[in-house]
Design a protein around this motif. Structure first.
Motif, short mmCIF file in Angstrom:
data_model
loop_
_atom_site.label_atom_id
_atom_site.label_comp_id
_atom_site.label_asym_id
_atom_site.label_seq_id
_atom_site.Cartn_x
_atom_site.Cartn_y
_atom_site.Cartn_z
N ARG A 109 0.80 -1.22 0.00
CA ARG A 109 0.00 0.00 0.00
C ARG A 109 0.83 1.27 0.00
NH1 ARG A 109 -4.99 -1.35 4.21
NH2 ARG A 109 -5.89 -3.10 3.00
N VAL A 110 1.96 1.26 0.68
CA VAL A 110 2.77 2.48 0.73
C VAL A 110 3.28 2.83 -0.67
CG1 VAL A 110 4.88 3.54 1.64
CG2 VAL A 110 3.43 2.15 3.14
N GLU A 111 3.76 1.83 -1.39
CA GLU A 111 4.21 2.07 -2.76
C GLU A 111 3.04 2.54 -3.62
OE1 GLU A 111 5.25 -0.89 -6.22
OE2 GLU A 111 7.07 -0.58 -5.01
N GLN A 112 1.89 1.93 -3.47
CA GLN A 112 0.73 2.36 -4.26
C GLN A 112 0.36 3.81 -3.96
OE1 GLN A 112 -2.42 -0.45 -3.53
NE2 GLN A 112 -1.24 -2.20 -4.31
N TRP A 113 0.46 4.21 -2.70
CA TRP A 113 0.15 5.59 -2.33
C TRP A 113 1.15 6.56 -2.97
CZ3 TRP A 113 2.91 9.11 0.83
CH2 TRP A 113 2.19 10.28 1.16
N LEU A 114 2.43 6.21 -2.94
CA LEU A 114 3.45 7.06 -3.56
C LEU A 114 3.25 7.14 -5.08
CD1 LEU A 114 6.57 5.88 -1.54
CD2 LEU A 114 5.55 8.16 -1.45
N LEU A 115 2.93 6.01 -5.70
CA LEU A 115 2.68 6.01 -7.14
C LEU A 115 1.46 6.87 -7.48
CD1 LEU A 115 3.41 2.27 -8.00
CD2 LEU A 115 4.82 4.24 -8.60
N GLY A 116 0.45 6.81 -6.62
CA GLY A 116 -0.73 7.65 -6.85
C GLY A 116 -0.40 9.13 -6.74
N TRP A 117 0.46 9.48 -5.79
CA TRP A 117 0.90 10.87 -5.65
C TRP A 117 1.66 11.32 -6.91
CZ3 TRP A 117 4.45 12.68 -0.98
CH2 TRP A 117 4.54 14.08 -0.98
N LEU A 118 2.52 10.44 -7.40
CA LEU A 118 3.24 10.76 -8.64
C LEU A 118 2.27 10.93 -9.81
CD1 LEU A 118 5.88 11.07 -10.26
CD2 LEU A 118 5.90 8.58 -10.50
N ASP A 119 1.29 10.05 -9.90
CA ASP A 119 0.30 10.15 -10.98
C ASP A 119 -0.39 11.52 -10.96
OD1 ASP A 119 0.93 7.59 -11.69
OD2 ASP A 119 -0.96 6.69 -11.00
N ARG A 120 -0.73 11.99 -9.78
CA ARG A 120 -1.44 13.26 -9.68
C ARG A 120 -0.58 14.45 -10.09
NH1 ARG A 120 -3.22 10.43 -5.18
NH2 ARG A 120 -1.79 11.50 -3.75
N GLN A 121 0.75 14.27 -10.03
CA GLN A 121 1.66 15.35 -10.42
C GLN A 121 2.11 15.24 -11.87
OE1 GLN A 121 4.45 17.10 -7.67
NE2 GLN A 121 4.11 15.40 -6.25
N THR A 122 1.72 14.18 -12.55
CA THR A 122 2.15 13.99 -13.93
C THR A 122 1.38 14.93 -14.84
OG1 THR A 122 2.75 11.68 -13.53
CG2 THR A 122 2.36 12.33 -15.81
N ARG A 123 2.10 15.78 -15.56
CA ARG A 123 1.48 16.77 -16.42
C ARG A 123 1.26 16.25 -17.84
NH1 ARG A 123 3.97 22.65 -15.75
NH2 ARG A 123 3.68 21.96 -13.59
N ARG A 124 2.08 15.27 -18.23
CA ARG A 124 1.98 14.74 -19.60
C ARG A 124 2.33 13.26 -19.57
NH1 ARG A 124 0.05 18.74 -23.34
NH2 ARG A 124 -0.14 17.57 -25.27
N TRP A 125 1.46 12.44 -20.14
CA TRP A 125 1.69 11.01 -20.23
C TRP A 125 2.13 10.66 -21.65
CZ3 TRP A 125 0.91 8.02 -15.83
CH2 TRP A 125 0.20 8.64 -14.78
#
Length: 341
Positions: A109-125
């Protein structure tokens, strides 16, 4: 392909190590293909936290948070959280390449939470095939490049009838056990299976070694394989077999095609798109589990149906890909990329 002379220059920090002998050729070719307006930096946590850069380009973000030891994993997670906080406070744009829809092996879960935080900061995929679902706020399609130029300098032997190849990092989701079972259940004495790559776990190594001991038609090189050896192994094969349980993007499939060898793989929307793109006879798809009937039918079709001398990979040239990435960085920084094309 180059941008206009007055196009903005920028510093892009990649989330990957400096290129070396064992670097994924996809990354090395991408670094080389970027236009001169892009100054490339390679990842260290010190660089990411303390230096100046305009864009962070993330590949396989889970590896920023993983370490072989438990203590090392928690230290990397803490550093990753600091990095995410820095990116948020400085409003540094993140570009993220979608190699997979999700990590192949979840780490909690901790990794998933960090990945979710990164996703929210991603400006361009960046999606590397056109069937990956787009993600907000913006998604660019930049196809995975070919490996034709990368392997052009290596001699390639003629293929051997009945020789199958499975190569790459040997991980549980790639289905090598299924392939072994199918070969062992097929009585054809002409059939041979070659497995090349580093096992991800001791159990995977033991499985392949036991198969080699039990069936003289199966052999393996269970270690990192250099480019010259890989070109030879692919060249010797009549068919590359990739019985993955999950298959969305595959550099392995494109590598085999770049060396003009047909591939047997499970049906997926992305694999079907590649099959249509490269022309008939190069990518053979099956549904459900790989079976000896599927394998026999594929080999029969390979031998009976003519195909072009090489698959069509013209949409995957690296100069075009480098320019497309530069345009993505411009857009992430708020520039109009069309103004500098």
């Amino acid at each position: 392909m180059t941008p206009r002379r007055d196009a903005p220059s920028m510093v892009v920090l990649f989330s990957t190590d400096p290129p070396g002998d064992k670097t994924n050729p996809y990354l090395t070719q991408l670094y080389r293909a970027l236009p001169g307006h892009v100054a490339v930096r390679y990842f260290s946590m010190r660089t990411a936290l303390l230096s100046r850069y305009d864009v962070l380009h993330v590949h396989w973000p889970e590896y920023l948070m993983r370490h072989p030891s438990r203590a090392g994993t928690w230290a990397k997670r803490a550093c990753a959280a600091l990095l995410l906080l820095r990116l948020q406070l400085t409003r540094t744009p993140v570009v993220r390449t979608l190699h997979n829809l999700q990590p192949h092996e979840s780490q909690g879960r901790v990794e998933q939470w960090l990945l979710g935080w990164l996703d929210r900061q991603t400006r361009r995929w960046v999606r590397i095939n056109a069937v990956t679902p787009p993600r907000p706020p913006f998604t660019d399609t930049i196809l995975h490049g070919h490996y034709s130029d990368w392997f052009a300098g290596f001699p390639q032997p003629a293929s051997q009838r009945g020789r199958l190849l499975h190569f790459g990092l040997i991980r549980p989701y790639k289905g090598v056990e299924t392939l072994i079972d199918v070969v062992q259940a097929t009585p054809d004495p002409e059939l041979r299976l070659r497995i090349c790559g580093n096992p991800a776990t001791p159990d995977m190594r033991a499985t392949v070694e036991a198969a080699c001991a039990a069936d003289p038609r199966i052999s393996a090189q269970l270690a990192y394989v250099d480019d010259e050896t890989l070109a030879r192994e692919v060249g010797l094969s009549e068919l590359v077999v990739l019985p993955y349980r999950q298959m969305h993007n595959s550099g392995t499939l494109l590598l085999a095609l770049s060396l003009h060898r047909p591939v047997l793989a499970p049906w997926s929307e992305s694999n079907a798109a590649v099959a249509e793109e490269v022309g008939p006879g190069w990518v053979h798809l099956y549904r459900g589990e790989l079976s000896r009937e599927v394998l026999a039918d594929t080999l029969a079709r390979l031998r009976d149906q003519p195909r072009r001398a090489a698959p069509d990979l013209s949409r995957r040239d690296w100069p075009k890909i480098g320019l497309q990435h530069y345009r993505t960085y411009l857009e992430a920084l708020g520039h109009d990329s069309e103004a500098y094309a």
